[in-house]
Design a protein around this motif. Structure first.
Motif, PDB file in Angstrom:
ATOM      1  N   VAL A 142      40.242  36.177  27.322  1.00 23.28           N
ATOM      2  CA  VAL A 142      39.033  36.355  28.126  1.00 23.28           C
ATOM      3  C   VAL A 142      39.389  36.548  29.593  1.00 23.28           C
ATOM      4  CG1 VAL A 142      36.876  35.280  28.862  1.00 23.28           C
ATOM      5  CG2 VAL A 142      37.692  34.957  26.520  1.00 23.28           C
ATOM      6  N   ALA A 143      40.318  35.744  30.095  1.00 27.98           N
ATOM      7  CA  ALA A 143      40.680  35.793  31.514  1.00 27.98           C
ATOM      8  C   ALA A 143      41.307  37.129  31.897  1.00 27.98           C
ATOM      9  CB  ALA A 143      41.635  34.652  31.841  1.00 27.98           C
ATOM     10  N   LEU A 146      38.644  39.858  32.044  1.00 23.67           N
ATOM     11  CA  LEU A 146      37.804  39.644  33.229  1.00 23.67           C
ATOM     12  C   LEU A 146      38.529  40.102  34.493  1.00 23.67           C
ATOM     13  CD1 LEU A 146      35.264  38.379  34.540  1.00 23.67           C
ATOM     14  CD2 LEU A 146      36.523  36.216  34.645  1.00 23.67           C
ATOM     15  N   GLN A 147      39.788  39.766  34.589  1.00 27.92           N
ATOM     16  CA  GLN A 147      40.581  40.147  35.751  1.00 27.92           C
ATOM     17  C   GLN A 147      40.656  41.662  35.889  1.00 27.92           C
ATOM     18  OE1 GLN A 147      44.436  38.105  36.635  1.00 27.92           O
ATOM     19  NE2 GLN A 147      45.290  40.110  36.122  1.00 27.92           N
ATOM     20  N   GLY A 149      38.574  43.906  34.789  1.00 26.92           N
ATOM     21  CA  GLY A 149      37.267  44.440  35.169  1.00 26.92           C
ATOM     22  C   GLY A 149      36.965  44.254  36.642  1.00 26.92           C
ATOM     23  N   ILE A 150      37.248  43.068  37.176  1.00 28.28           N
ATOM     24  CA  ILE A 150      36.948  42.783  38.586  1.00 28.28           C
ATOM     25  C   ILE A 150      37.796  43.644  39.519  1.00 28.28           C
ATOM     26  CG2 ILE A 150      37.072  41.033  40.396  1.00 28.28           C
ATOM     27  CD1 ILE A 150      36.355  38.941  38.287  1.00 28.28           C
ATOM     28  N   SER A 171      39.401  37.834  41.119  1.00 25.67           N
ATOM     29  CA  SER A 171      39.815  37.753  39.718  1.00 25.67           C
ATOM     30  C   SER A 171      40.705  36.541  39.479  1.00 25.67           C
ATOM     31  CB  SER A 171      40.542  39.033  39.310  1.00 25.67           C
ATOM     32  OG  SER A 171      41.818  39.126  39.909  1.00 25.67           O
ATOM     33  N   ALA A 174      38.660  33.296  39.557  1.00 30.69           N
ATOM     34  CA  ALA A 174      37.870  33.157  38.333  1.00 30.69           C
ATOM     35  C   ALA A 174      38.733  32.663  37.172  1.00 30.69           C
ATOM     36  CB  ALA A 174      37.221  34.495  37.979  1.00 30.69           C
ATOM     37  N   VAL A 175      39.942  33.207  37.060  1.00 29.96           N
ATOM     38  CA  VAL A 175      40.849  32.796  35.980  1.00 29.96           C
ATOM     39  C   VAL A 175      41.265  31.337  36.154  1.00 29.96           C
ATOM     40  CG1 VAL A 175      43.132  33.171  34.977  1.00 29.96           C
ATOM     41  CG2 VAL A 175      41.698  35.122  35.554  1.00 29.96           C
TER      42      VAL A 175
END
Length: 421
Positions: A142-143, A146-147, A149-150, A171, A174-175
């Motif tokens: 998931v991390a 997400l990274q 994408g950001i 990013s 968030a991780v």
């Protein structure tokens, strides 16, 4: 074997999304702006080494040798990392006074990203040292997405280096938040210990810190050297290739995180140490030859598909990157034996020698051959490191005929593809 599968899956996810992230940054920014981004990222990473302090290997060995003290080790090392991070952040804020207006905010954003990354790496060690590899794999998937994408969203509309740096920072933060939340389920009540305990861990891990810092110069000091002797475009080309090398090198982290606790646990058992050590060395050789030749043989299509026409000069450099990857893994196949035996001080001294050799060769080779000269210096330095490691580790684990044959055959396979330009 199950742990290797989980670690492999976690690392594969990070490798794929990490490679995609930097590939898209290179394509969207171009060689010059990508070179500037990587220059400041390298500066931030070099300074961030203090926060990491080599605690990954230290914690793995400490918990592997004394599993019952895992919670105490994690808390005390966390305290040390927080202390170091605060000092680095304070130094960063002061240094911004002497950096130009455009660069200072890029530097701050990337420095915050690196400090967050250091905390994340520490928390991930908690999974590995306590055999909770499946939990790390889930959070890593998931991390990593997400990274990606950001970061890509931050530069996609044509924004520049600062936007990329801010996206990179967000990013990483968030991780870190996601990993911290997940890890607390396994280390309930994890929090910094006293400053006295932090100081104790800093003293004990000093050799690990020196060794880690010297090893981590690889891929980071490159930007400083090439920016000084050549220009930001040379930095961009080199760092594009280095992303591939560092991505593949994640396999070394998988093997190290699995084998260091196992080797530490059987250090006193000669027969088991031989078996585990020879298996480890074979795995490193196979990975080093396989991925190194992948970069070498497919240099043209890799460059075209991943980076585009603006990076066409990279194709001539990739065979050198492939050989460098192989030599690095050859050195690591012996170096991990020294770590598992607690000989981190010897590794630190060997790394000092190897960097002095690299810089000595680079002083002459880089002005003459540019990017190729720096890669040649790195290869010679890492070959010397492999020889020193081998001499020190041969009394711990005897080499096998198969491993020796693979080493010679692997080295010979790269030679037809290498050309000085």
């Amino acid at each position: 074997m199950k742990n290797v599968v989980f670690m492999g899956a976690s690392t594969l996810v990070r490798l794929v999304f990490g490679l995609l992230t930097f590939t898209m940054l290179a394509r969207l920014l171009g060689p010059n702006e990508f070179g500037l981004f990587m220059f400041w990222l390298s500066i931030s990473t070099l300074l961030g080494m203090l926060a990491n302090y080599g605690f990954t290997g230290y914690v793995l060995r400490e918990i592997g040798a004394r599993p019952e003290g895992a919670h105490a080790v994690m808390g005390e090392v966390l305290s040390a990392k927080v202390l170091l991070s605060v000092l680095i952040l304070a130094g960063t804020l002061v240094s911004m006074l002497w950096i130009d207006a455009a660069g200072r905010w890029v530097f701050l954003a990337l420095m915050l990203a690196i400090l967050a990354d250091s905390i994340t790496d520490f928390l991930n060690v908690g999974y590995r040292a306590t055999n909770r590899f499946s939990a790390e794999t889930r959070i890593a998937t998931v991390a990593a997405a997400l990274q990606f994408g950001i970061v890509v969203a931050s530069v996609w509309p044509g924004r520049g280096v600062l936007a990329a740096a801010i996206g990179f920072m967000l990013s990483r933060l968030a991780v870190t938040a996601m990993t911290w939340s997940s890890q607390l389920k396994y280390f309930a009540g994890l929090r910094p210990a006293s400053l006295a305990q932090a100081a104790k861990r800093l003293r004990e891990a000093m050799a690990y810190a020196v060794d880690f810092a010297l090893q981590s110069l690889f891929g980071q000091i490159d930007s400083v050297v090439l920016n000084y002797f050549v220009d930001p475009v040379a930095v961009g080309l080199h760092q594009a290739g280095m992303r591939l090398v560092l991505g593949g090198a994640q396999a070394a982290n998988v093997l190290a995180n699995v084998f260091i606790p196992r080797l530490s646990a059987v250090h006193g058992d000669h027969q088991q140490r031989q078996k585990e050590g020879q298996r480890l060395q074979l795995a490193f050789l196979v990975m080093g030859i396989g991925f190194g030749l992948f970069l070498t043989v497919l240099a043209e299509p890799i460059t075209h598909l991943l980076f585009g026409a603006a990076f066409s000069s990279l194709a001539a450099l990739l065979p050198w990157f492939g050989l460098l990857f192989f030599v690095r893994f050859l050195a690591s196949s012996f170096g991990i034996m020294l770590t598992s035996a607690g000989l981190q001080g010897l590794r630190a001294k060997a790394n000092v020698f190897h960097w002095l050799l690299i810089l000595g060769v680079a002083w002459k080779a880089v002005p003459m051959y540019g990017n190729t000269g720096w890669l040649l210096a790195l290869i010679l330095g890492n070959l010397a490191l492999a020889l020193v490691y081998f001499g020190a580790s041969v009394r711990l684990v005897r080499p096998t005929v198969v491993n020796g044959g693979l080493t010679l055959a692997g080295a010979a396979a790269f030679l037809p593809f290498l050309h000085l330009a």
